[in-house]
Structures are given as structure tokens and as C-alpha cells.
Design an enzyme around this catalytic site. Structure first.
Site, PDB file in Angstrom:
ATOM      1  N   THR A   8       3.054  -1.192   8.815  1.00 59.21           N
ATOM      2  CA  THR A   8       3.335  -1.901   9.815  1.00 59.21           C
ATOM      3  C   THR A   8       3.579  -3.434   9.485  1.00 59.21           C
ATOM      4  OG1 THR A   8       1.036  -2.397  10.259  1.00 59.21           O
ATOM      5  CG2 THR A   8       2.049  -0.701  11.550  1.00 59.21           C
TER       6      THR A   8
ATOM      7  N   HIS B 124       7.096 -30.936  11.403  1.00 57.17           N
ATOM      8  CA  HIS B 124       6.216 -29.669  11.131  1.00 57.17           C
ATOM      9  C   HIS B 124       5.193 -29.812  10.061  1.00 57.17           C
ATOM     10  CE1 HIS B 124       9.041 -27.653  13.777  1.00 57.17           C
ATOM     11  NE2 HIS B 124      10.081 -28.127  13.082  1.00 57.17           N
TER      12      HIS B 124
ATOM     13  N   CYS C 262       3.191  -3.075   4.315  1.00 60.11           N
ATOM     14  CA  CYS C 262       2.488  -1.925   4.213  1.00 60.11           C
ATOM     15  C   CYS C 262       3.232  -1.164   5.388  1.00 60.11           C
ATOM     16  CB  CYS C 262       0.890  -2.219   4.801  1.00 60.11           C
ATOM     17  SG  CYS C 262       0.656  -3.180   6.166  1.00 60.11           S
TER      18      CYS C 262
ATOM     19  N   ASP D 212       0.705  -1.165  -0.018  1.00 59.47           N
ATOM     20  CA  ASP D 212      -0.165  -0.068   0.003  1.00 59.47           C
ATOM     21  C   ASP D 212       1.091   1.182   0.069  1.00 59.47           C
ATOM     22  OD1 ASP D 212       0.768   0.332   2.639  1.00 59.47           O
ATOM     23  OD2 ASP D 212      -1.219   0.158   3.642  1.00 59.47           O
TER      24      ASP D 212
ATOM     25  N   HIS E 229       9.735 -23.997   9.828  1.00 54.86           N
ATOM     26  CA  HIS E 229       8.661 -24.532  10.646  1.00 54.86           C
ATOM     27  C   HIS E 229       7.282 -24.430  10.082  1.00 54.86           C
ATOM     28  CE1 HIS E 229      11.109 -24.341  14.566  1.00 54.86           C
ATOM     29  NE2 HIS E 229      11.960 -24.766  13.439  1.00 54.86           N
TER      30      HIS E 229
HETATM   31  C1  RB5 Z   1      -1.793   3.006   6.538  1.00 55.84           C
HETATM   32  O1  RB5 Z   1      -1.774   4.286   7.149  1.00 55.84           O
HETATM   33  C2  RB5 Z   1      -1.270   1.939   7.344  1.00 55.84           C
HETATM   34  O2  RB5 Z   1      -2.423   1.732   8.282  1.00 55.84           O
HETATM   35  C3  RB5 Z   1      -1.139   0.633   6.737  1.00 55.84           C
HETATM   36  O3  RB5 Z   1       0.031   0.734   5.832  1.00 55.84           O
HETATM   37  C4  RB5 Z   1      -0.627  -0.638   7.755  1.00 55.84           C
HETATM   38  O4  RB5 Z   1       0.154  -0.238   8.597  1.00 55.84           O
HETATM   39  C5  RB5 Z   1      -1.822  -1.173   8.158  1.00 55.84           C
HETATM   40  O5  RB5 Z   1      -1.791  -2.299   8.920  1.00 55.84           O
END
Ligand code: RB5
Length: 146
Positions: free
Chosen positions: A67, A133, A65, A8, A98
Site C-alpha cells: 500500500t 514553505h 510496499c 518489501d 511544498h
Molecule cells: C504486506 O502484506 C503489506 O502489509 C505491506 O506490503 C504494506 O502494504 C504495509 O503497509
């Protein structure tokens, strides 16, 4: 190995680093964006990529993304997908050995490009150990097919 790479807006810069790495490593891949200036919704990128792994078109996906969390949650909704959210090299190796993970999720806002490159290189280059596993992975598949 054929890889599908996507992100994203929160993962664009790290995705470009990983695209460069895959090129350097000679790994066959496609990059499905986003080519976004504004904000987009991570499921719109993560789920189609995961589906293309689940249907056999690609062997693995790398999803990025902000996070890595949204991408990993989204990908794990697709039957057949074992997505691992990884921000260290130990886990990159362990999740291949695993869990036979077929999707790697990372967060651009969590780790730097140097570590992300090491994670991808390890994850791409590590085989599933199977053995004890395999039975555990089979239990996940059985649950999906119930
Ligand atoms: C976008 O702001 C952010 O929420 C997305 O990139 C991600 O971290 C969501 O889990």
C-alpha cells in the site's frame, strides 16, 4: 542526485519497474531489495533506507510496499525524514514544492506501473519552492529537535 530504492515482498514488481526507470533517466541509485520469496517486514527495509537519507549518504529514497502506508509510517519515524505517500502526479509535484519531501512511498497494490513511473519522474524532477514553505518545514524540524 543519489537515490536508495527498496521494497518489501508486496512491492517487488513495482520496484523493478522503478529501477528500470531510474536507469533510463540516468539517476544514480542503489537497490537494497528485498530479494525475497516469502513475506518480510517492511520496517526492516524502509527504516534503514530512510536512515541513509537522514545521514546524508543518499539524497532521496523511494520505498514500495503493498500500500505504501507501512513504508511511509516507518520512514517518518526517522528524524530528518519527510516521507510522502503519493499515488497521483499532482501530489508528487506538490510534495516536492511544498514539503521538500526526501522520501517517496508508493503501493504496488494501489497503482499501476505507468502511473508510478510518471510519479517518480515528477518527484525526482521537481524542486522545493522554499519561500513561505520553508518556514513550515522548519517547524517540523524544530519539533523533531525539541
Ligand atoms: C504486506 O502484506 C503489506 O502489509 C505491506 O506490503 C504494506 O502494504 C504495509 O503497509
Amino acid at each position: 542526485m543519489k537515490v536508495i530504492l527498496t521494497s518489501d515482498h508486496g512491492g517487488v514488481n513495482l520496484r523493478k519497474e522503478i529501477a528500470d526507470l531510474l536507469t533510463e533517466l540516468g539517476v544514480e541509485f542503489i537497490d537494497t531489495g528485498c530479494d525475497c520469496e516469502g513475506s518480510v517486514d517492511y520496517p526492516d527495509y524502509g527504516i534503514p533506507a530512510a536512515e541513509r537519507v537522514a545521514n546524508g549518504e543518499f539524497d532521496r529514497a523511494i520505498l514500495i510496499c503493498g500500500t505504501g502506508i507501512g513504508m511511509s509510517i516507518s520512514a517518518n519515524k526517522v528524524p530528518g525524514i519527510r516521507a510522502a505517500l503519493v499515488h497521483d502526479v499532482f501530489s508528487a509535484k506538490a510534495t516536492r514544492e511544498h514539503n521538500d519531501s526526501n522520501v517517496l512511498a508508493m503501493g504496488e497494490r494501489v497503482i499501476g506501473a505507468g502511473l508510478a513511473r510518471e510519479i517518480v519522474q515528477t518527484w525526482i524532477g521537481t524542486d522545493f519552492t522554499a519561500g513561505r514553505h520553508q518556514n513550515r518545514v522548519n517547524k517540523i524540524t524544530d519539533y523533531e529537535n525539541k
